[in-house]
Design a protein around this motif. Structure first.
Motif, PDB file in Angstrom:
ATOM      1  N   GLN A 180       0.855  -1.294   0.005  1.00 52.86           N
ATOM      2  CA  GLN A 180       0.244  -0.169  -0.024  1.00 52.86           C
ATOM      3  C   GLN A 180       1.149   1.122   0.154  1.00 52.86           C
ATOM      4  O   GLN A 180       1.985   1.312   0.587  1.00 52.86           O
ATOM      5  CB  GLN A 180      -0.964   0.277   1.241  1.00 52.86           C
ATOM      6  N   ALA A 181       0.342   2.306  -0.760  1.00 48.89           N
ATOM      7  CA  ALA A 181       1.247   3.513  -0.695  1.00 48.89           C
ATOM      8  C   ALA A 181       1.104   4.134   0.579  1.00 48.89           C
ATOM      9  O   ALA A 181       0.292   4.134   1.158  1.00 48.89           O
ATOM     10  CB  ALA A 181       0.597   4.329  -1.947  1.00 48.89           C
ATOM     11  N   ASP A 182       2.636   4.749   0.878  1.00 48.42           N
ATOM     12  CA  ASP A 182       2.681   5.517   2.188  1.00 48.42           C
ATOM     13  C   ASP A 182       2.321   6.741   1.725  1.00 48.42           C
ATOM     14  O   ASP A 182       3.332   7.509   1.143  1.00 48.42           O
ATOM     15  CB  ASP A 182       4.018   5.170   2.632  1.00 48.42           C
ATOM     16  N   ASP A 183       1.495   7.628   2.267  1.00 51.80           N
ATOM     17  CA  ASP A 183       1.129   8.965   1.858  1.00 51.80           C
ATOM     18  C   ASP A 183       1.687  10.029   2.916  1.00 51.80           C
ATOM     19  O   ASP A 183       1.718  11.246   2.668  1.00 51.80           O
ATOM     20  CB  ASP A 183      -0.356   9.501   1.992  1.00 51.80           C
ATOM     21  N   LEU A 200      12.573  -7.818  -8.186  1.00 54.38           N
ATOM     22  CA  LEU A 200      11.472  -6.874  -7.325  1.00 54.38           C
ATOM     23  C   LEU A 200      12.617  -5.723  -6.844  1.00 54.38           C
ATOM     24  O   LEU A 200      13.639  -6.283  -6.324  1.00 54.38           O
ATOM     25  CB  LEU A 200      10.915  -7.724  -6.278  1.00 54.38           C
ATOM     26  N   THR A 201      12.076  -4.691  -6.729  1.00 54.27           N
ATOM     27  CA  THR A 201      12.797  -3.394  -6.234  1.00 54.27           C
ATOM     28  C   THR A 201      12.302  -3.019  -5.023  1.00 54.27           C
ATOM     29  O   THR A 201      11.012  -2.989  -4.624  1.00 54.27           O
ATOM     30  CB  THR A 201      13.175  -2.475  -7.145  1.00 54.27           C
ATOM     31  N   TYR A 202      13.143  -2.511  -3.918  1.00 62.27           N
ATOM     32  CA  TYR A 202      12.567  -2.081  -2.640  1.00 62.27           C
ATOM     33  C   TYR A 202      13.466  -0.695  -2.509  1.00 62.27           C
ATOM     34  O   TYR A 202      14.918  -0.965  -2.470  1.00 62.27           O
ATOM     35  CB  TYR A 202      12.931  -2.877  -1.564  1.00 62.27           C
ATOM     36  N   THR A 203      12.952   0.134  -2.153  1.00 68.05           N
ATOM     37  CA  THR A 203      13.414   1.697  -1.769  1.00 68.05           C
ATOM     38  C   THR A 203      13.406   2.051  -0.400  1.00 68.05           C
ATOM     39  O   THR A 203      12.342   1.979  -0.078  1.00 68.05           O
ATOM     40  CB  THR A 203      12.868   2.693  -2.920  1.00 68.05           C
ATOM     41  N   GLY A 205       4.855   2.433  -5.725  1.00 69.79           N
ATOM     42  CA  GLY A 205       4.602   3.124  -4.402  1.00 69.79           C
ATOM     43  C   GLY A 205       5.667   3.807  -3.932  1.00 69.79           C
ATOM     44  O   GLY A 205       6.831   3.969  -4.727  1.00 69.79           O
ATOM     45  N   ARG A 206       5.937   4.053  -2.728  1.00 65.16           N
ATOM     46  CA  ARG A 206       7.118   4.678  -2.120  1.00 65.16           C
ATOM     47  C   ARG A 206       8.240   3.857  -1.965  1.00 65.16           C
ATOM     48  O   ARG A 206       9.339   4.153  -2.265  1.00 65.16           O
ATOM     49  CB  ARG A 206       6.732   5.445  -0.775  1.00 65.16           C
TER      50      ARG A 206
END
Length: 266
Positions: free
Chosen positions: A25-28, A259-262, A220-221
């Motif tokens: 889920q996107a972090d706003d 898969l990428t994770y930032t 997403g973020r």
């Protein structure tokens, strides 16, 4: 059967990437950090050795770091590991390290000398022309295995959609010296009879022409996906080698998905 298993592995990895993205889920929350780091990890399929008609599975890994409001520096999926020692404007120069997998003595389909795992050390120069075009040249020397010289000339056209998406595509030209060509494409007189192939001496020169395309998408973020595809066509002495004509292929394919994770830091 091997090809089916490798294809299944690639599809499974792609399914995993899409599943994780769907669950995330996107972090706003407004970010306050100043740096961001992206890690990519997944499988890729590469030619088992130069001139092979089969592929092997290998890890696909990448690491990028940039300011939180700037795009990551462009890196082509087929460039070697390296970093800039000198950078001025769009010009940069630095060391590079590449690898070539081992060719077993029976892996070609007949009896030929094996080529050990090759570690290649060299350097690169590159020039960026604005935000959308980059030219790069690499030269590496095998310190194990083939012990030859291999060069890759490349150009990439880059399209970015802010910090969310990046697509790049461009031509490739591979050049190799006599030692590299001998290791993978020549047939020595003492090996010809056992291999059932004619004696052949592959000279240095242009080895392959091709193209590479890469795609990165941030969902997403934190989560994203990265994929690439590459095609090379062997030419010249490499293409005319009896090893390639009888047991291998002039068409060389590569591709991978990760898969990428930032994550973010001060």
């Amino acid at each position: 059967m091997i090809a089916i298993r490798l294809a299944t592995a690639g599809l499974s990895a792609a399914y995993l990437c899409l599943s994780v993205v769907a669950w995330s889920q996107a972090d706003d929350t407004e970010p306050t950090e100043t740096k961001r780091t992206r890690i990519a990890l997944g499988p890729q399929l590469v030619p088992s050795f130069p001139g092979s008609d089969g592929v092997s599975i290998a890890p696909l890994f990448n690491f990028d770091r940039a300011k939180v409001d700037e795009p990551f520096t462009f890196e082509a999926p087929d460039e070697s590991f390296g970093f800039s020692l000198f950078r001025s404007g769009g010009f940069s120069i630095g060391p590079s390290v590449g690898f070539e997998g081992k060719r077993e003595d029976t892996e070609t389909g007949t009896l030929l000398p094996e080529v050990d795992f090759s570690v290649e050390i060299g350097g690169f120069v590159q020039q960026e022309f604005g935000d959308n075009f980059r030219a790069r040249a690499e030269v590496r020397k095998g310190v194990t295995g083939h012990e030859g010289l291999i060069s890759l000339l490349s150009a990439d056209y880059i399209l970015r959609e802010g910090l969310v998406q990046e697509f790049a595509i461009g031509p490739r030209l591979t050049i190799a010296d006599n030692s590299f060509q001998d290791a993978y494409f020549s047939v020595r007189p003492e090996d010809a009879a056992a291999a059932g192939l004619p004696v052949y001496n592959a000279g240095g020169g242009i080895q392959a022409v091709g193209a590479t395309a890469g795609f990165t998408r941030q969902f997403g973020r934190h989560w994203g996906v990265y994929a690439y595809a590459k095609y090379d066509r062997l030419v010249g002495d490499a293409a005319e080698s009896p090893i390639v004509r009888v047991y291998g292929s002039r068409d060389q394919y590569s591709g991978g998905v990760a898969l990428t994770y930032t994550f973010y830091s001060d």
